[in-house]
Design a protein around this motif. Structure first.
Motif, short mmCIF file in Angstrom:
data_model
loop_
_atom_site.label_atom_id
_atom_site.label_comp_id
_atom_site.label_asym_id
_atom_site.label_seq_id
_atom_site.Cartn_x
_atom_site.Cartn_y
_atom_site.Cartn_z
N GLN A 1 0.80 -1.21 0.00
CA GLN A 1 0.00 0.00 0.00
C GLN A 1 0.84 1.27 0.00
OE1 GLN A 1 -2.39 0.25 3.54
NE2 GLN A 1 -0.78 -0.56 4.88
N ASN A 2 2.06 1.20 0.49
CA ASN A 2 2.93 2.38 0.50
C ASN A 2 3.91 2.40 -0.66
OD1 ASN A 2 1.79 3.37 2.91
ND2 ASN A 2 3.09 2.02 4.14
N SER A 3 3.79 1.43 -1.57
CA SER A 3 4.69 1.38 -2.73
C SER A 3 4.09 2.16 -3.89
CB SER A 3 4.92 -0.07 -3.15
OG SER A 3 5.48 -0.81 -2.09
N SER A 4 4.95 2.70 -4.74
CA SER A 4 4.49 3.42 -5.92
C SER A 4 4.00 2.43 -6.96
CB SER A 4 5.63 4.26 -6.49
OG SER A 4 6.05 5.24 -5.57
N SER A 5 3.32 2.97 -7.98
CA SER A 5 2.89 2.16 -9.11
C SER A 5 3.39 2.80 -10.40
CB SER A 5 1.37 2.03 -9.13
OG SER A 5 0.97 1.06 -10.08
N SER A 6 3.36 2.07 -11.49
CA SER A 6 3.84 2.60 -12.77
C SER A 6 2.80 3.54 -13.38
CB SER A 6 4.13 1.45 -13.74
OG SER A 6 5.17 0.64 -13.24
N TRP A 7 3.26 4.62 -14.01
CA TRP A 7 2.35 5.57 -14.64
C TRP A 7 3.09 6.34 -15.74
CZ3 TRP A 7 4.09 10.57 -14.25
CH2 TRP A 7 4.97 10.87 -13.20
N SER A 8 2.29 6.95 -16.60
CA SER A 8 2.83 7.79 -17.69
C SER A 8 1.89 8.96 -17.94
CB SER A 8 2.99 6.98 -18.98
OG SER A 8 4.02 6.03 -18.87
N LYS B 1 3.13 8.56 -27.47
CA LYS B 1 4.19 9.43 -26.99
C LYS B 1 4.01 9.72 -25.51
CE LYS B 1 6.04 9.97 -31.09
NZ LYS B 1 7.37 9.38 -31.43
N GLU B 2 5.04 9.39 -24.73
CA GLU B 2 5.05 9.71 -23.31
C GLU B 2 5.87 10.98 -23.08
OE1 GLU B 2 5.16 5.55 -20.89
OE2 GLU B 2 6.76 5.89 -22.33
N VAL B 3 5.34 11.87 -22.27
CA VAL B 3 6.10 13.05 -21.87
C VAL B 3 6.89 12.74 -20.60
CG1 VAL B 3 5.96 15.48 -21.23
CG2 VAL B 3 4.38 14.54 -22.91
N ILE B 4 6.23 12.09 -19.64
CA ILE B 4 6.85 11.69 -18.38
C ILE B 4 6.42 10.26 -18.09
CG2 ILE B 4 7.21 12.30 -15.95
CD1 ILE B 4 5.85 15.02 -16.64
N SER B 5 7.32 9.44 -17.60
CA SER B 5 6.96 8.06 -17.27
C SER B 5 7.72 7.60 -16.05
CB SER B 5 7.24 7.12 -18.45
OG SER B 5 8.63 7.10 -18.75
N SER C 1 9.11 1.53 -19.70
CA SER C 1 7.98 2.42 -19.48
C SER C 1 6.71 1.80 -20.05
CB SER C 1 8.22 3.78 -20.13
OG SER C 1 8.29 3.65 -21.53
N LEU C 2 5.55 2.32 -19.64
CA LEU C 2 4.27 1.73 -20.04
C LEU C 2 4.06 1.75 -21.55
CD1 LEU C 2 1.79 3.00 -17.31
CD2 LEU C 2 2.80 0.75 -17.56
N CYS D 1 12.44 7.19 -13.39
CA CYS D 1 11.63 8.23 -14.01
C CYS D 1 12.31 8.69 -15.30
CB CYS D 1 11.43 9.41 -13.07
SG CYS D 1 10.26 10.65 -13.67
N CYS D 2 11.52 8.81 -16.38
CA CYS D 2 12.05 9.24 -17.68
C CYS D 2 11.28 10.45 -18.17
CB CYS D 2 11.95 8.11 -18.71
SG CYS D 2 12.87 6.62 -18.28
N ILE D 3 11.99 11.40 -18.77
CA ILE D 3 11.39 12.60 -19.36
C ILE D 3 11.81 12.68 -20.82
CG2 ILE D 3 11.42 15.12 -19.34
CD1 ILE D 3 11.76 14.98 -16.32
N ASN D 4 10.85 12.90 -21.69
CA ASN D 4 11.14 13.08 -23.12
C ASN D 4 10.16 14.12 -23.67
OD1 ASN D 4 11.75 12.95 -25.80
ND2 ASN D 4 11.49 10.74 -26.00
#
Length: 403
Positions: free
Chosen positions: A53-60, A72-76, A88-89, A363-366
């Motif tokens: 419950q305190n762990s993060s989950s994947s998102w974009s 196209k992902e801006v942030i993932s 990434s997702l 974390c990735c930024i494009n």
């Protein structure tokens, strides 16, 4: 010689499996029927969610599909303990065994994603809803008549299981109704029936796409061109009463007179609809109030932009879907992404392409594709809406229609 087989009690298996990521657990289900039965039980789901419950989950954060016909992902964010995805997702979104096709992201809701797939030679298209990580897809039949993609909504039960989804498409032509209202004709596909149904919705004016979705509702922006106001949000609950054809009209917070260069975005974070607006030298963050008797919006944060040198002339982009202290902005001066911590008021300028790893994940930024998008949409009183694709804390099989 006698061979004795030791059977591990289900309670022990639950404790063992729960420490693994959902990506590994998906493979465990394929080992045998008994493991599959344990993993799909409500007891295991409860233990796993409690442990993570305190762990993060994947998102974009994705670009709208009306601009890019590719994903196209801006942030993932990926690599978290809950899912442990190495990529990434967007890397997992692909059509199921369809060669020579182009495909693009349309919308998502509670871990399900809607993609449209175009066949390159015939230019015909197919729609799918599914879980790209598990590679489970349901093909959606064509609607009764041509109409534009509007949004995807889901029903989530009390135990966190996604029990059904609905695909919403809108007929492009609006009709004038009574008392100055517009009739918006939508077609709704339900996984519960496997059929399209027709629905008329009443709006005060035509609405803009894309939509924000949360808790079975779609929120669309209705810009009032002839007014000095920033517009309103039009919402409809697609899991509400079938006979309900009215939309909620939610006025955006008023902008003081005299401000022309107003930039804003509509987004979500931690289950709330969030409105972020830059008015002159101030950044304001509003959270939608479910109790409309006290007003639709609650002001949660207000920051003086003069305190940050490069914070001038920034455009709100989105908020972190799992952390309402983190906001993402676009610096018009530096043409790059700015990450801001609203609690500490620390802001960081990022390069066009950047990647870093922490104890929580990667974390990735494009933003190379975002530059062209913001240039095309950057005009006064425009409301920026980027789509968020967030994996839940639990893995569900994709709801399938009866047929």
């Amino acid at each position: 010689m006698e061979t004795s087989i030791t059977t591990i009690p289900d309670a022990v298996l639950v404790e063992i499996f729960a420490i693994f990521s959902l990506r590994s657990i998906a493979r465990f289900k394929l080992v045998c029927k008994s493991w599959k039965s344990v993993i799909e039980s409500s007891d295991f789901r409860r233990v796993f969610v409690s442990l993570h419950q305190n762990s993060s989950s994947s998102w974009s954060v994705m670009l709208p599909t009306d601009y890019h016909h590719t994903i196209k992902e801006v942030i993932s964010f990926h690599g978290c303990k809950t899912w442990n995805l190495p990529k990434s997702l967007a890397s997992y979104i692909m059509p199921p065994n369809l060669p020579n096709t182009e495909y693009f992201y349309v919308a998502s809701s509670n871990g399900l994603v809607w993609i449209d797939v175009t066949e390159s030679t015939t230019c015909s298209y197919k729609s799918f809803v599914g879980n790209p990580v598990l590679q489970q897809w349901v093909e959606i039949p064509p609607p009764p008549c041509p109409c534009v993609a509007t949004g995807l909504v889901t029903r989530v039960e009390e135990d966190g299981v996604v029990s059904s989804f609905k695909v919403v498409r809108t007929f492009q032509k609006f009709e004038a109704g009574d008392r100055g209202m517009y009739i918006r004709r939508v077609y709704v596909y339900s996984s519960e029936t496997g059929l399209w149904t027709f629905k008329r919705l009443l709006n005060s004016r035509p609405v803009n796409h894309p939509a924000v979705n949360i808790n079975g509702k779609l929120y669309l922006w209705e810009r009032r061109v002839s007014s000095s106001e920033h517009g309103v949000i039009v919402a409809h609950d697609f899991y509400g009463p079938e006979a309900d054809d009215h939309c909620q009209v939610i006025h955006l917070p008023a902008v003081p007179s005299g401000y022309k260069d107003v930039k804003s975005c509509l987004t979500t974070s931690r289950g709330d609809v969030i409105y972020i607006v830059r008015i002159g030298q101030k950044l304001k963050i509003w959270r939608m109030n479910n109790n409309s008797e006290n007003g639709w919006w609650l002001l949660s944060r207000e920051i003086n932009m003069l305190n940050v040198m490069y914070f001038w002339f920034c455009i709100p982009m989105a908020m972190n879907p799992l952390d309402n202290d983190i906001v993402y902005l676009w610096s018009q001066k530096h043409h790059c992404l700015v990450t801001g911590n609203l609690r500490t008021q620390e802001f960081i300028l990022h390069q066009e392409s950047e990647k870093w790893t922490s104890s929580e994940g990667c974390c990735c930024i494009n933003t190379c594709n975002f530059k062209g998008y913001i240039k095309a949409t950057n005009h006064d009183k425009s409301l920026l809406i980027l789509s968020q694709f967030v994996l839940p804390q639990w893995m569900d099989s994709v709801p399938r229609p009866p047929n």
